[in-house]
Design an enzyme around this catalytic site. Structure first.
Site, short mmCIF file in Angstrom:
data_model
loop_
_atom_site.label_atom_id
_atom_site.label_comp_id
_atom_site.label_asym_id
_atom_site.label_seq_id
_atom_site.Cartn_x
_atom_site.Cartn_y
_atom_site.Cartn_z
N ARG A 284 0.81 -1.22 0.00
CA ARG A 284 0.00 0.00 0.00
C ARG A 284 0.84 1.27 0.00
NH1 ARG A 284 -5.14 0.08 2.21
NH2 ARG A 284 -4.65 -1.83 3.35
N CYS A 352 -26.12 -2.25 -8.97
CA CYS A 352 -27.50 -2.35 -8.48
C CYS A 352 -27.55 -2.79 -7.02
CB CYS A 352 -28.28 -3.31 -9.37
SG CYS A 352 -28.24 -2.78 -11.08
C1 PLP Z 1 -0.72 -7.86 2.20
C2 PLP Z 1 0.64 -8.24 2.63
C3 PLP Z 1 1.69 -7.33 2.53
C4 PLP Z 1 1.50 -5.90 2.07
O1 PLP Z 1 0.68 -5.20 2.93
P1 PLP Z 1 0.48 -3.61 2.71
O2 PLP Z 1 -0.44 -3.22 3.79
O3 PLP Z 1 -0.10 -3.43 1.36
O4 PLP Z 1 1.82 -2.98 2.84
C5 PLP Z 1 2.96 -7.75 2.87
N1 PLP Z 1 3.18 -9.01 3.30
C6 PLP Z 1 2.19 -9.92 3.42
C7 PLP Z 1 2.51 -11.27 3.89
C8 PLP Z 1 0.89 -9.56 3.09
O5 PLP Z 1 -0.09 -10.45 3.22
#
Ligand code: PLP
Length: 423
Positions: A284, A352
């Protein structure tokens, strides 16, 4: 009444021209909407590169981009060019990363329920790391070692019992979790001992991912402390603290930067006397604020004394986060980015369902009208990747913009695409 869209929610290269119109990467957003249609994901390429570089600078050779946040060939190549490895968790993500030209050695493979076929594919690609999540997976790797002779480098995912202070659906560090080997119950210790003696895997470290959209650096520091204490007797080379660094989505929110994250993690390691390499997997925080989504306003329904519904030509099919987690977003008009937003609206999609909303309590300029292009910022993570064909909508295209150039990296789906899988 809200002021203009807070500038810190916009991508790095956002600029406003003399008419008050917004450009990103030197491209006018209204021109992009005209050229590529709406809905449209617009990613600021320099912003993406800067975040990747920040991660690979803070954690040299140990920063993996979590592809589930947003993945296409162009993104995979960009992250890899900027020094990141790629974190995948399904055969599909692995395929896209390899297809983009990322070497298997720079890919780490995750997942709480990897199939034999997925593990076989990962071994075949000689992925750099497999993050093992269960005893069943260790059994599968034993069988695959007998079949293929490949002995992968693995980390064991543990659940450290750390509360991440985030939404329940994206909190993963607490003991009651489907992920990993629980430290407090002793399962993690049993798993480490088994992996250390196993001829079919090479144990290089321990992994924990406490959740997503985490704002508090002390949550990560507590995870480091648990990992340090747990792994001390085994002298392992790597400790991965996963991803999860939060981002600001709405006015008033502020998140730590990747640089602050790195500094806090170095301090936490120093405090624990850790000499192991610290690895991270941000998703993210790399991509979320890099993108805005452009929509066209199709209808405005004013219900006196109740609310005003402003409907756009997308919705839960391109951004399911508001429906899934009740996530908040902001909106603005790219034609009037500095305008105060005095009109309260609920921004809804075209699906919808009454639940199909993008912004429950949003604000737009008073003169927002049917036909306007509306933008929602901070939509670069878990929008396109979680998007769907619900109601047979065609998923939107993705453009990367930089230095006045707009590069289409994922085209809009066509009606023909919708029947491509029918036999
Ligand atoms: C989803 C996930 C991430 C990334 O998480 P962010 O919140 O997008 O930074 C990293 N490692 C694992 C194991 C994840 O499941």
């Amino acid at each position: 009444m809200a002021g203009p869209i807070p500038w810190h929610l916009l991508p790095d290269t956002a600029a406003v021209n003399a008419d008050g119109r917004l450009s990103i990467g030197g491209c006018d957003l209204l021109d992009l909407a005209r050229e590529f249609g709406t809905p449209l994901f617009v990613y600021d390429e320099l912003h993406l590169r800067a975040r990747c570089r920040a991660a690979s600078t803070q954690f040299p050779n140990n920063a993996s981009y979590a592809t589930k946040a947003f993945l296409c060939g162009a993104m995979a190549r960009l992250a890899h060019e900027e020094g990141m490895h790629l974190d995948v968790a399904t055969a599909g993500e692995l395929f896209v990363a390899l297809h983009a030209g990322v070497p298997g050695a720079d890919i780490i493979f995750h997942g709480n329920n990897k199939s034999v076929a997925e593990l076989r594919m990962a071994l075949g690609a000689r992925v750099g790391r497999i993050i093992v999540d269960s005893f069943d997976e260790l059994d599968r790797l034993d069988a695959l070692h007998a079949e293929t002779g490949v002995r992968p480098c693995v980390l064991l995912r543990v659940t450290p019992g750390v509360e991440a202070h985030t939404h329940e659906y994206i909190a993963t560090g607490q003991d009651d979790s489907k992920f990993g080997f629980t430290v407090s119950s002793g399962l993690a210790e049993i798993a480490v001992k088994r992996a250390l003696q196993s001829p079919s895997v090479e144990l290089v470290g321990i992994h924990a991912h406490i959740g997503s959209q985490v704002f508090r650096l002390d949550s990560f520091a507590r995870s480091v402390a648990v990992l340090a204490e747990f792994s001390r007797p085994y002298d392992l080379a790597e400790l991965s603290i996963g991803g999860g660094l939060g981002v600001a989505y709405v006015e008033g929110e502020e998140a730590p930067t990747i640089g602050q994250w790195g500094a806090a993690m170095r301090a936490a390691c120093a405090a624990q006397g850790i000499t192991a390499r610290i690895a991270v997997e941000p998703g993210r925080s790399i991509v979320a604020a890099a993108a805005v989504t452009l929509y066209t306003v199709g209808t405005i329904k004013e219900l006196a004394g109740i609310r005003t519904y402003l409907a756009v030509d997308g919705g839960m099919s391109d951004n399911p986060r508001p429906v899934l987690y009740g996530s908040g977003y902001e909106a603005f008009l790219p034609r009037a980015v500095l305008a105060p937003r005095s009109r309260p609206v609920t921004v809804v999609g075209k699906h919808c369902e009454s639940g199909d909303l993008l912004i429950r309590d949003g604000w737009v300029p008073a003169d927002a009208a049917v036909g306007d292009i509306l933008a929602t910022p901070v939509t670069g993570a878990y929008g396109h990747s979680m998007g769907s064909n619900y109601q047979k909508v065609q998923r939107p295209p993705v453009v990367f913009v930089s230095n006045g150039d707009a590069r289409l990296v994922v085209r809009r789906e066509t009606l023909d695409d919708l029947v491509r899988f029918e036999v």
